[in-house]
Scaffold this active site. Structure first.
Site, mmCIF file in Angstrom:
data_model
loop_
_atom_site.group_PDB
_atom_site.id
_atom_site.type_symbol
_atom_site.label_atom_id
_atom_site.label_comp_id
_atom_site.label_asym_id
_atom_site.label_seq_id
_atom_site.Cartn_x
_atom_site.Cartn_y
_atom_site.Cartn_z
ATOM 1 N N VAL A 14 98.973 78.530 22.949
ATOM 2 C CA VAL A 14 98.707 77.104 22.735
ATOM 3 C C VAL A 14 97.211 76.849 22.541
ATOM 4 C CG1 VAL A 14 98.976 74.772 23.663
ATOM 5 C CG2 VAL A 14 100.777 76.465 24.033
ATOM 6 N N ARG A 38 90.233 84.746 31.090
ATOM 7 C CA ARG A 38 90.209 85.710 32.181
ATOM 8 C C ARG A 38 89.591 87.026 31.723
ATOM 9 N NH1 ARG A 38 95.818 85.338 35.004
ATOM 10 N NH2 ARG A 38 96.268 85.809 32.827
ATOM 11 N N LYS A 95 103.227 72.500 32.968
ATOM 12 C CA LYS A 95 104.312 71.689 33.544
ATOM 13 C C LYS A 95 104.650 72.103 34.967
ATOM 14 C CE LYS A 95 105.605 74.516 30.142
ATOM 15 N NZ LYS A 95 105.238 74.619 28.746
ATOM 16 N N GLY A 124 106.795 69.838 23.754
ATOM 17 C CA GLY A 124 105.892 70.207 22.668
ATOM 18 C C GLY A 124 105.443 69.003 21.886
ATOM 19 N N ILE A 126 107.055 66.439 20.614
ATOM 20 C CA ILE A 126 107.744 65.139 20.699
ATOM 21 C C ILE A 126 107.064 64.269 21.756
ATOM 22 C CG2 ILE A 126 109.965 63.979 20.941
ATOM 23 C CD1 ILE A 126 111.348 66.638 20.694
ATOM 24 N N GLU A 180 107.889 81.749 27.407
ATOM 25 C CA GLU A 180 106.852 81.895 28.421
ATOM 26 C C GLU A 180 106.663 83.389 28.702
ATOM 27 O OE1 GLU A 180 105.203 79.349 30.056
ATOM 28 O OE2 GLU A 180 106.245 77.850 28.858
ATOM 29 N N ASP A 191 111.635 75.978 33.519
ATOM 30 C CA ASP A 191 110.746 75.238 32.621
ATOM 31 C C ASP A 191 111.340 73.856 32.306
ATOM 32 O OD1 ASP A 191 108.439 75.401 30.494
ATOM 33 O OD2 ASP A 191 110.209 74.755 29.382
ATOM 34 N N LYS A 195 109.730 70.028 33.388
ATOM 35 C CA LYS A 195 109.588 68.930 32.432
ATOM 36 C C LYS A 195 110.411 67.721 32.857
ATOM 37 C CE LYS A 195 108.682 72.127 28.648
ATOM 38 N NZ LYS A 195 109.319 72.964 27.617
ATOM 39 N N GLY A 292 105.937 76.805 20.520
ATOM 40 C CA GLY A 292 105.097 77.385 19.477
ATOM 41 C C GLY A 292 103.681 76.863 19.608
#
Lengths: 393, 393
Positions: A14, A38, A95, A124, A126, A180, A191, A195, A292
């Site tokens: 991302v 990192r 999240k 994502g 939306i 992930e 996940d 959310k 994505g």
């Protein structure tokens, strides 16, 4: 509109997506000054100022926005907290961190009068959170239900439509950057759960801890389940669901056998689809890419632009004088595959509607409460078992 | 959140819808004090204070929000202007009025520092304007395309799926309260056009007058067109379309032959569906009820709540240093039915791809510019003619 000088944490899928999006639009008012990662030794293939020292961001007086796009929820929590306490606006995509700490982070935003935005954390591209916050902010809202995890949906699509094996589908999702790094987060529903918790805060002003909510995924789904579903002309989708019934609120993440006439039946691949239901307006459907780097990166950009305009969430629903009370006392019709009598006895069916048994496996279609499912959440994750909601319609 | 005391103009389908919605949520902070209607003698069947004198609203110091839901665009324009000049925030649902006067109304909002909100004017319950304004406010946006008129879509659905006649379908739409009082607004594309102009202002910061834009509807569609479309396994939908190509912007309202793999193929009955396309995030789809008193009434409620939080549109895209230039120099593949050689010669096909002729009618599939279509907009409305975009895909 303010000029923004960004300190970015994380340069994974991302983070890189955001970088590409900003390069493409060639914004004069938004620039990434420093990227904290990192592993500084890794070649990132871009011309940018990298560091592995968070202080290079926190102590830089030029930086007036922190964007946090790292995987590690604990580290993300520390970054966001530190940013708010230093009164630096912050955008986060984590999240899990939000699902656990949102109450404290709402308080910190208020205490330090500094915004935290995270529309990119759910669905994502939306704009679900922003719409719940700004547009569905009245009492007409009844439910939010949808496919919130692109990776598991991608896998289900490949299995259902292209007869791919589970393992191949998962590997493909990972290769394409949808999954992930820890796939159980996607596959077992976590996940989606995180959310759902964030969405519920904005939809109904209610916070429920992850531990309290029935969460179940698709990792034990097998060919028998797929066969059963296809025979009924349905598809399995992993659905996160929050619904208000007068003064009560139910929440869960559960695979559902979805019939053709439902909007989310056609949500395939890495897409997410959310159905928002309200009094008077009925159902609204929002649909778009849910995973994505680039779609999520563009969602992060929307959060960044909102910061430039001093936008902040107001958590309006939290101020309602009466909030609905979370309950698990709600009955679903489910499909339940099992092997042993002991497994069968995990669930107390108030009504059994269909039964099948064979040497290989058995199943029951019947009515159970969410509380009953929740009480045996871990036992139900046994490879011999699979449970899915099987709504009437 | 401010308490709002509303003066309402109009008590037709949407006004009544708003009244019902407010009754249902029983809001303490939002009340309708006075309703101004043209015909005071008509029995409205509700307990409320009606008047036919606008001054009863404008001169009432208690009233701090005006909601304008009348049919007549000229009268609506006067009401909105008067409200802004008196610094009373105003919510309007009149798309025709907005399409003609939006530039002046933007200026008045600024001059009198008073907001005008009108999300309910486009796409009923779908929050298109708010999302374009707040979420798609960056340079990634490529196009907005969709079914913006519930009434004509309802008619097309009934014709295509239930083999209803055009006249029966129109009557049913009117009975159900989906159609404008003047149905040519819906059927000939004008209602879609007005919404497209409003949407374009928020999507790209550009204003184009209604007269400049090719607008064509379904009133001359006949059985031959329906047969042709079905043979290609497509459906006719009335589509409003704005798209940016680098520094150029095209706009039009035109029936399109839509193939099965498109999101809007499945938008049926009075529903609206909007596809928003952008770089990086691809296509997003929003779908919901686009007509009817209650859905639109609930959208008006969202505008009212936004007023309570002092929300206002910022028209961000207008401030972009370079705005795309409106052009009609863009080529479409179209299906064109006609009868006479004279009609045939209206359009200059740069490429003819398919031809058919018979004693009854003729058609051509070929490539024309929007400018060419626009030049003959009125002649093409002849009953012998029908033109529809026929996209490759």
């Amino acid at each position: 509109m303010k000029n923004l000088t960004i300190g970015l944490f994380g340069f994974g899928n991302v983070g890189r997506g955001l970088y590409d999006v900003l390069e493409r639009i060639n914004s004069q008012s938004v620039t990434i000054k420093t990227i904290c990662v990192r592993n500084l030794a890794k070649n990132r293939g871009v011309e940018a100022h990298f560091t592995d020292n968070p202080d290079d961001i926190f102590e830089d007086k030029d930086i007036n926005l922190i964007v946090e796009l790292i995987d590690d929820a604990d580290a993300a929590y520390d970054i966001v907290k530190r940013a708010l306490k230093k009164r630096i606006p912050v955008v986060s995509g984590n999240k899990k961190m939000l699902a656990y700490h949102i109450i404290e982070l709402i308080d910190l935003q208020e205490q330090y009068n500094t915004p935290l935005l995270y529309d990119a954390s759910a669905c994502g591209s939306i704009p679900v959170i922003r719409n719940l916050e700004e547009y569905y902010d009245n009492d007409l809202l009844c439910s939010v239900k949808g496919i919130l995890n692109g990776s598991s949906n991608f896998i289900l699509s490949k299995i259902f439509n292209e007869h791919m094996s589970y393992g191949d589908a998962l590997r493909l999702a990972q290769e394409l950057g949808f999954a992930e790094s820890n796939p159980t987060l996607d596959i077992d529903g976590w996940d989606s759960l995180f959310k759902l918790i964030i969405v519920t805060m904005h939809a109904f002003g209610v916070y429920v801890t992850p531990e309290e909510i029935f969460t179940y995924g698709i990792s034990t789904m097998n060919d028998a389940d797929i066969r059963f579903t296809k025979e009924k002309d349905r598809r399995i989708k992993l659905v996160a669901h929050v619904e208000k019934f007068d003064d009560r609120l139910i929440m869960c993440v559960i695979p559902q056998l979805i019939s053709r006439n439902k909007y989310i039946y056609g949500v395939e691949d890495e897409f997410n689809g959310v159905v928002i239901k309200g009094l008077f307006y009925g159902k609204q459907f929002m649909f778009g890419r849910g995973a994505g780097g680039h779609p999520t990166g563009s969602a992060v950009l929307s959060d960044i632009t909102a910061c430039a305009y001093n936008y902040r969430y107001e958590y309006k629903k939290r101020n309602n004088s009466v909030l609905p009370a979370y309950t698990k006392e709600h009955t679903f019709r489910v499909y339940f595959r099992y092997k042993t009598a002991e497994q069968r006895n995990l669930l107390n069916f108030s009504k059994v509607r269909e039964q099948y048994s064979s040497d290989d496996y058995n199943y029951i279609v019947g009515d159970v409460t969410i509380a009953n499912l929740k009480a045996h959440q871990e036992e139900l994750r046994h490879p011999d078992c699979f449970v899915a909601a099987y709504p009437f319609d």
